[in-house]
Design an enzyme around this catalytic site. Structure first.
Site, PDB file in Angstrom:
ATOM      1  NE  ARG A 101      -4.135   1.829   0.937  1.00 44.82           N
ATOM      2  CZ  ARG A 101      -5.094   2.217   0.104  1.00 44.82           C
ATOM      3  NH1 ARG A 101      -5.075   1.852  -1.175  1.00 44.82           N
ATOM      4  NH2 ARG A 101      -6.099   2.948   0.534  1.00 44.82           N
ATOM      5  CB  THR A 382      -9.166  -0.396  -7.859  1.00 40.74           C
ATOM      6  OG1 THR A 382      -9.131   0.843  -7.151  1.00 40.74           O
ATOM      7  CG2 THR A 382      -8.529  -1.462  -7.001  1.00 40.74           C
ATOM      8  CD  GLU A 421      -4.744   4.184  -3.511  1.00 36.68           C
ATOM      9  OE1 GLU A 421      -5.968   4.001  -3.461  1.00 36.68           O
ATOM     10  OE2 GLU A 421      -4.033   3.873  -4.484  1.00 36.68           O
ATOM     11  CB  SER A 453      -7.281  -0.096   1.324  1.00 39.48           C
ATOM     12  OG  SER A 453      -7.654  -0.753   0.137  1.00 39.48           O
TER      13      SER A 453
END
Ligand code: GLY
Length: 593
Positions: A101, A382, A421, A453
Site C-alpha cells: 500500500r 483499481t 491514494e 483501503s
C-alpha cells in the site's frame, strides 16, 4: 509499530481455537493439474500464462500480471500505485498478505488538505502531486519475485516490457476514463503526451498506446530491483515530477519505502454444506474485517431458505453495521489500536444480529454514532486478478492508483502515473466531503501512514472447493466480495460469483445502492415497506475475477466479470485470451477444464 512477519492482532482465544480447529479440518486444497489466470485485461492474462509456460509459479505470474496491468490499464493501477497481494503457498499451507500500500510522505500532516479556516481544499487530495502517496507496487513486485518466485524478476517483467514497447490498443474503458479526467490530464504535459491527442482529446479507441518511457522504468526495475525505482535516476525523476506538480515527496521518502508482510485476516462461515475458511486482507484494508463481521452476522440465518427480499434486507443490515464499525475504528495497524478481535468475534456478531429486526430496516442514525466522521466515495478505478498454478499455489491481488489515472500526474521521463491514494485518508474528521464513506481520526493523515483501503483479495476454502476472488470498486469492493462469497458458499461456480446483480449498504448514506436490474420492483417495494431507502447506481459496477478449484479432481473453473473486458483462462497451452477482445466492452470469458 511495524510488525513484519509477526501477526499484528490477536483473536480471542475462543475464536483462535475455532480457527485452529477449522484449519485442521480443511486440508490444503487438492493440487490442480492445470493453472488458471483471470484478470481485467486479456493481455495481462496472457502475460501470466506466458510466465507459467516458462516455468514460473503463481507468484511469478502475479508479478507478470501486475506489471502487465500497469501497462495495459494505466487508468486503474501501476508502478505509481500500490495494492495487496494475498498469497497461498500450497506446500507449507501458509497464507501471506503482501502489503504494498502507498504511504504518506514524511512531510504529510493531518491538516494538509485543509485551509487556514479548516475547510477542505477541494480536490487537493485527488488531483496533482499533493494527492500522491509513496508508491508500493514496484517494491511489492521485487519482494514477490525474490522471495516467492522461481524465475528472476527480469524474466517476470519481460512480458510487460514488451507490451509497453510494442503498444496495446486503447479500449473503450480507457478512452472513456481519459475523457472523464481530460481537464486534469491536460495540466501535466507528460500525462497529456501519454494518453491524449495533440488536440487534447483522449486517444481514439483502437489507437496503439506505445509507452517507451514506462518500458525504460520497468527495465530499470528489472535490472536493479528495488533501487531501480526507489533510488537513482528513476527516483530523481519521480521526485522532480511530483514536486513540480505541487507534491512534497523527497528522495528519502522513496528510499525509505518497504513492503510489509502481514498475517491475513481469517475466520469461518458455516452453511448447511459445511464450514468455509475465509482468508482476506487485514488493515490497512478494512476488507477482511468487514467480510468476517458480516459473515458472522449472516451465519445466524438459514440463507438458502430466505427469499430474495429477506436476503437483501439481512445482508444490507449486516453491511450497515460492519461499515459503521469500519468508520468508527479502522486505520493503519501500524499507527492505531483497533478492536479487531472484538469485530471478528462471533459473540460480537451475535449481539449485532440481535439488533436486526426480521422485517424492518434499522435507520443508520439509530446505531451508536461515529464521532469525528468523514465521508467520501470512489470512482471506477483499481483492478484485481486471481491465479492458481498447477502446484496449488494461489494469488488474489487487488491493485490501485485510486481514481482513474490517479492524481493525473505522469512524472516526466518515467511514463508512470502517480496515484491519488491520499484521498483514502480522512481529509478532515467530522466533515463530510460530499461522497460516500465515513472515517475517523484512526484514518487521519500522518507521515509514513498507509490510508485505509477497501481492497479485499480473498480465498474461501470449503469442504469441496476453494474460491480465489476479488474486484475493484471503491467502497463497494467489500459488499461485492461478500455477495460473491455468499454465492460460492451456497453452490455457485465462478461464473455465478462474478455475474450476479449487486447491491450495497455502507451505513452512510443510509440507502441500499444497487446496479441496474439487481433488485426487481417487487423486491424494492417489499424492502421499502420494511423502511429501506434506495440509491440506484446508474451503471454496472465492479470487475470481479474468480477461480474455483475443485479439491476432489483438481478441476478449475475461472470467470471474468461480464461487466468488463477481462479474460479468464484455464491452462497455459495456447492463449485463449485474444488481445483484440479488449477493445469490446462486452467481452465475456469463462472457462472450465
Ligand atoms: N483506492 C482503493 C482502495 O484502496 O479502496
Amino acid at each position: 509499530m511495524r510488525t513484519g512477519n509477526t501477526p499484528w492482532y490477536n483473536l480471542t482465544s475462543a475464536a483462535a481455537g475455532i480457527v485452529l480447529l477449522l484449519a485442521a479440518s480443511i486440508q490444503a486444497s487438492a493440487t490442480p493439474n492445470k493453472a488458471a489466470v483471470a484478470s481485467a485485461h486479456p493481455a495481462a492474462t496472457q502475460a501470466g500464462q506466458t510466465i507459467l509456460q516458462r516455468g514460473g509459479n503463481a507468484f511469478d505470474a502475479a508479478v507478470a500480471v501486475s506489471a502487465a496491468l500497469a501497462v495495459v490499464e494505466p487508468q486503474s493501477s501501476g508502478l505509481g500505485g500500490g495494492g495487496f497481494w494475498l498469497l497461498h503457498q500450497n506446500e507449507s499451507g501458509r497464507n501471506i498478505m503482501i502489503d504494498g500500500r502507498e504511504e504518506a510522505p514524511a512531510a504529510a500532516t493531518p491538516r494538509m488538505y485543509q485551509n487556514a479556516d479548516g475547510e477542505i481544499k477541494k480536490r487537493a487530495s485527488r488531483d496533482g502531486g499533493l494527492a500522491a502517496g509513496i508508491p508500493g507496487e514496484p517494491a511489492a513486485l521485487v519482494h514477490l519475485a525474490q522471495n516467492y518466485g522461481q524465475l528472476s524478476l527480469a524474466e517476470d517483467l519481460a512480458p510487460a516490457i514488451e507490451l509497453a514497447q510494442n503498444g496495446v490498443p486503447v479500449n473503450a474503458d480507457m478512452h472513456h476514463l481519459a475523457n472523464f479526467r481530460k481537464d486534469l490530464l491536460k495540466r501535466y504535459p507528460a500525462s497529456a503526451d501519454k494518453i491524449l491527442t495533440k488536440a487534447g482529446e483522449p486517444l481514439p479507441v483502437g489507437t496503439s498506446l506505445v509507452q517507451p518511457q514506462l518500458a525504460e522504468t520497468l527495465q530499470s526495475l528489472a535490472q536493479d530491483g528495488k533501487a531501480g525505482f526507489y533510488d537513482g535516476p528513476v527516483a530523481a525523476k519521480l521526485v522532480a515530477g511530483n514536486r513540480s506538480a505541487g507534491g512534497i515527496w523527497t528522495r528519502k521518502d522513496l528510499s525509505d519505502y518497504s513492503v510489509v508482510e502481514r498475517e491475513p485476516m481469517s475466520g469461518q462461515y458455516k452453511t448447511p454444506a459445511g464450514q468455509f475458511k475465509v482468508v482476506s486482507a487485514g488493515p490497512p484494508s478494512a476488507g477482511g474485517i468487514e467480510l468476517l463481521e458480516t459473515l458472522n452476522i449472516l451465519s445466524g440465518y438459514q440463507w438458502s431458505k430466505l427469499d430474495r427480499t429477506h436476503r437483501v434486507h439481512l445482508a444490507a443490515e449486516a453491511m450497515r453495521r460492519a461499515y459503521r464499525d469500519r468508520a468508527a475504528y479502522l486505520g493503519d495497524a501500524d499507527f492505531v489500536d483497533m478492536p479487531l478481535a472484538k469485530l471478528t468475534d462471533p459473540h460480537y456478531a451475535a449481539g449485532l444480529r440481535a439488533s436486526i429486526t426480521k422485517d424492518q430496516a434499522t435507520p443508520s442514525d439509530a446505531l451508536a454514532p461515529v464521532t469525528s466522521a468523514y465521508r467520501r466515495q470512489r470512482g471506477t478505478d483499481t483492478t484485481h486478478f486471481s491465479i492458481v498454478d498447477s502446484a496449488g499455489n494461489r494469488v488474489a491481488a487487488t491493485l490501485s492508483i485510486n481514481f482513474p489515472f490517479g492524481s493525473g500526474v505522469v512524472a516526466p521521463g518515467t511514463g508512470v502515473f502517480l496515484n491519488d491514494e491520499m484521498d483514502d485518508f480522512a481529509a478532515k474528521p467530522l466533515t463530510p466531503n460530499g461522497y460516500g464513506l465515513v472515517s475517523t481520526r484512526a484514518n487521519q493523515v500522518e507521515p509514513g501512514k498507509r490510508p485505509l483501503s477497501s481492497m479485499s483479495p480473498t480465498f474461501v476454502t470449503g469442504p469441496e472447493k476453494t474460491l480465489i476472488v476479488g474486484t475493484p470498486g471503491g467502497s463497494r469492493i467489500i459488499s461485492m466480495v461478500l455477495l460473491g462469497i455468499l454465492d460460492f458458499t451456497h453452490g455457485g461456480n465462478a461464473q455465478d460469483v462474478v455475474q450476479h446483480g449487486r447491491y450495497h449498504h455502507q451505513y452512510l448514506p443510509d440507502a441500499i445502492q444497487y446496479e441496474p436490474g439487481a433488485l426487481s420492483p417487487k423486491v424494492r417495494h417489499q424492502l421499502e415497506a420494511m423502511g429501506h431507502s434506495f440509491k440506484k447506481v446508474d451503471h454496472h459496477y465492479g470487475d470481479m475475477h474468480a477461480i474455483v478449484v475443485n479439491h476432489d479432481n483438481g478441476q478449475l473453473n475461472a470467470a471474468s466479470d461480464p461487466r468488463g473486458i477481462g479474460c479468464a483462462a484455464v491452462g497455459t497451452g495456447g492463449h485463449s485470451c485474444a488481445l483484440g477482445d479488449a477493445i469490446d466492452a462486452d467481452n465475456r470469458n469463462a472457462e472450465t477444464h
